[in-house]
Design a protein around this motif. Structure first.
Motif, PDB file in Angstrom:
ATOM      1  N   MET A  53      59.054   6.859 -19.078  1.00 29.96           N
ATOM      2  CA  MET A  53      58.575   5.483 -19.090  1.00 29.96           C
ATOM      3  C   MET A  53      58.282   5.041 -20.521  1.00 29.96           C
ATOM      4  N   ARG A  54      58.666   3.826 -20.836  1.00 30.84           N
ATOM      5  CA  ARG A  54      58.362   3.284 -22.153  1.00 30.84           C
ATOM      6  C   ARG A  54      56.924   2.777 -22.158  1.00 30.84           C
ATOM      7  N   ASP A  55      56.188   3.154 -23.169  1.00 34.67           N
ATOM      8  CA  ASP A  55      54.783   2.763 -23.255  1.00 34.67           C
ATOM      9  C   ASP A  55      54.534   2.039 -24.570  1.00 34.67           C
ATOM     10  N   LEU A  56      54.713   0.719 -24.526  1.00 41.28           N
ATOM     11  CA  LEU A  56      54.463  -0.097 -25.704  1.00 41.28           C
ATOM     12  C   LEU A  56      53.010  -0.570 -25.759  1.00 41.28           C
ATOM     13  N   THR A  57      52.391  -0.719 -24.590  1.00 39.98           N
ATOM     14  CA  THR A  57      51.035  -1.254 -24.509  1.00 39.98           C
ATOM     15  C   THR A  57      49.973  -0.177 -24.468  1.00 39.98           C
ATOM     16  N   TYR A  58      50.227   0.894 -23.733  1.00 37.58           N
ATOM     17  CA  TYR A  58      49.204   1.900 -23.458  1.00 37.58           C
ATOM     18  C   TYR A  58      48.613   2.516 -24.742  1.00 37.58           C
ATOM     19  N   PRO A  59      49.431   3.021 -25.676  1.00 39.15           N
ATOM     20  CA  PRO A  59      48.847   3.644 -26.876  1.00 39.15           C
ATOM     21  C   PRO A  59      47.944   2.711 -27.684  1.00 39.15           C
ATOM     22  N   PRO A  60      48.328   1.440 -27.921  1.00 38.12           N
ATOM     23  CA  PRO A  60      47.394   0.562 -28.644  1.00 38.12           C
ATOM     24  C   PRO A  60      46.096   0.305 -27.885  1.00 38.12           C
TER      25      PRO A  60
ATOM     26  N   GLU B 272      41.535  21.815 -20.591  1.00 40.68           N
ATOM     27  CA  GLU B 272      42.652  22.765 -20.536  1.00 40.68           C
ATOM     28  C   GLU B 272      43.303  22.792 -19.156  1.00 40.68           C
ATOM     29  N   HIS B 273      42.632  22.234 -18.161  1.00 45.17           N
ATOM     30  CA  HIS B 273      43.190  22.218 -16.806  1.00 45.17           C
ATOM     31  C   HIS B 273      44.237  21.121 -16.620  1.00 45.17           C
ATOM     32  N   VAL B 274      44.318  20.180 -17.547  1.00 50.89           N
ATOM     33  CA  VAL B 274      45.310  19.099 -17.434  1.00 50.89           C
ATOM     34  C   VAL B 274      46.629  19.605 -18.003  1.00 50.89           C
ATOM     35  N   PRO B 275      47.691  19.608 -17.208  1.00 50.35           N
ATOM     36  CA  PRO B 275      48.967  20.165 -17.688  1.00 50.35           C
ATOM     37  C   PRO B 275      49.572  19.342 -18.814  1.00 50.35           C
ATOM     38  N   ARG B 276      50.212  20.018 -19.734  1.00 48.46           N
ATOM     39  CA  ARG B 276      50.866  19.337 -20.858  1.00 48.46           C
ATOM     40  C   ARG B 276      52.226  18.767 -20.478  1.00 48.46           C
ATOM     41  N   ALA B 277      52.722  19.160 -19.335  1.00 49.00           N
ATOM     42  CA  ALA B 277      53.997  18.630 -18.843  1.00 49.00           C
ATOM     43  C   ALA B 277      53.980  18.680 -17.327  1.00 49.00           C
TER      44      ALA B 277
ATOM     45  N   LYS C 205      47.792  15.259 -24.566  1.00 54.56           N
ATOM     46  CA  LYS C 205      48.702  14.205 -25.029  1.00 54.56           C
ATOM     47  C   LYS C 205      49.443  13.556 -23.864  1.00 54.56           C
ATOM     48  N   ARG C 206      48.658  13.286 -22.800  1.00 58.96           N
ATOM     49  CA  ARG C 206      49.227  12.667 -21.608  1.00 58.96           C
ATOM     50  C   ARG C 206      48.557  11.324 -21.360  1.00 58.96           C
ATOM     51  N   LEU C 207      49.285  10.442 -20.697  1.00 58.44           N
ATOM     52  CA  LEU C 207      48.766   9.167 -20.237  1.00 58.44           C
ATOM     53  C   LEU C 207      48.647   9.217 -18.716  1.00 58.44           C
ATOM     54  N   VAL C 208      47.624   8.572 -18.176  1.00 61.08           N
ATOM     55  CA  VAL C 208      47.372   8.608 -16.734  1.00 61.08           C
ATOM     56  C   VAL C 208      47.712   7.255 -16.129  1.00 61.08           C
ATOM     57  N   ARG C 209      48.455   7.272 -15.032  1.00 62.12           N
ATOM     58  CA  ARG C 209      48.804   6.054 -14.294  1.00 62.12           C
ATOM     59  C   ARG C 209      47.820   5.914 -13.122  1.00 62.12           C
ATOM     60  N   PHE C 210      46.914   4.982 -13.241  1.00 61.82           N
ATOM     61  CA  PHE C 210      45.865   4.855 -12.233  1.00 61.82           C
ATOM     62  C   PHE C 210      46.289   3.966 -11.076  1.00 61.82           C
ATOM     63  N   MET C 211      45.808   4.334  -9.899  1.00 62.85           N
ATOM     64  CA  MET C 211      45.960   3.502  -8.719  1.00 62.85           C
ATOM     65  C   MET C 211      44.778   2.544  -8.678  1.00 62.85           C
ATOM     66  N   ALA C 212      45.051   1.247  -8.565  1.00 61.72           N
ATOM     67  CA  ALA C 212      43.994   0.228  -8.571  1.00 61.72           C
ATOM     68  C   ALA C 212      44.329  -0.840  -7.548  1.00 61.72           C
TER      69      ALA C 212
END
Length: 251
Positions: free
Chosen positions: A1-8, A30-35, A61-68
């Motif tokens: 997925m392209r993330d132009l907004t999330y990092p800023p 450490e419990h959050v997987p890197r991939a 170095k992961r981004l989370v996609r939340f359900m809202a």
């Protein structure tokens, strides 16, 4: 997925935290997987929880996609931002669609964040939880990781407006992954809730501010927040009032 907004957005939030001198205590990252895909099952005590829960995945170095809830995506300003960050709208009248979308995200290697309590806990304890997190993880074949935050209710929550207190302590705890297989969703959901309760207890023990007499602290540790029973009554009254207003509008 392209993330132009999330990092800023993440950078802006971290800048605000530094400017206000907020103190973060984060354990278990450490419990959050890197991939690969995963489900983060998060407690819900404030309107801004998703901002802080996402920090649990930052070391990996992961981004989370939340359900809202879908209504948030209907907002003329917030909606486009949420969509650009690839969060997942939940239409409570068509819940299966959002569950399928979350499973698809996980199978594509994304981390999905979900609030299994569904609504904010006024007691700041873990409420009854729904089985969606377990079902998503089981169907996608990914780990289910419990996450608990505390202190975020002091930013904004039910009955309390936005506040940005100086040197606010915020605790985030990430538990060991669970691996539900879907054989008994109810039992595995109960196990998830038990894990979240234990994680909250650990989080409260290390929270630095004195809870005595504080509105933001659970009653069992000396705070003045509603007890779980009182909170349930308030939730019931709120739902009834909302239904009455809707009936009056529709009538």
């Amino acid at each position: 997925m392209r993330d132009l907004t999330y990092p800023p957005v993440v950078l802006t939030a971290k800048t605000l935290f530094r400017l206000r001198g907020w103190r973060f205590s984060i354990t278990g990252t450490e419990h959050v997987p890197r991939a690969g895909g995963a489900v983060l099952a998060c407690n819900h005590i404030g309107y801004a929880d998703f901002v802080f829960d996402g920090l649990a995945a930052q070391p990996a170095k992961r981004l989370v996609r939340f359900m809202a809830k879908k209504e948030a995506f209907d907002h003329p300003v917030g909606g486009p931002i949420l969509r650009s960050m690839h969060h997942i709208p939940v239409d409570r009248s068509a819940g299966a669609d959002s569950l399928d979308a979350a499973v698809d995200y996980c199978r594509r290697g994304e981390i999905v964040g979900i609030f299994p309590e569904a609504t904010i806990s006024r007691s700041y304890e873990i409420k009854d939880v729904k089985s969606g997190a377990v079902r998503i993880a089981a169907q996608a074949g990914v780990p289910l990781i419990p996450v608990v935050v505390f202190g975020t209710q002091r930013v904004t929550t039910k009955g309390h407006g936005l506040a940005l207190p100086w040197r606010l302590p915020i605790a985030i705890s990430v538990g060991p992954p669970m691996h539900p297989d879907g054989s008994d969703p109810d039992a595995q959901t109960a196990q998830m809730r038990d894990a979240m309760v234990r994680l909250l207890d650990e989080t409260l023990q290390r929270y630095p501010d004195d809870p005595a007499g504080q509105w933001w602290a659970p009653a069992r540790i000396g705070g003045t927040a509603p007890t779980p029973q009182e909170a349930q009554r308030l939730d019931t009254e709120e739902r009834a009032a909302r239904a009455a207003r809707k009936a009056e509008r529709d009538g």
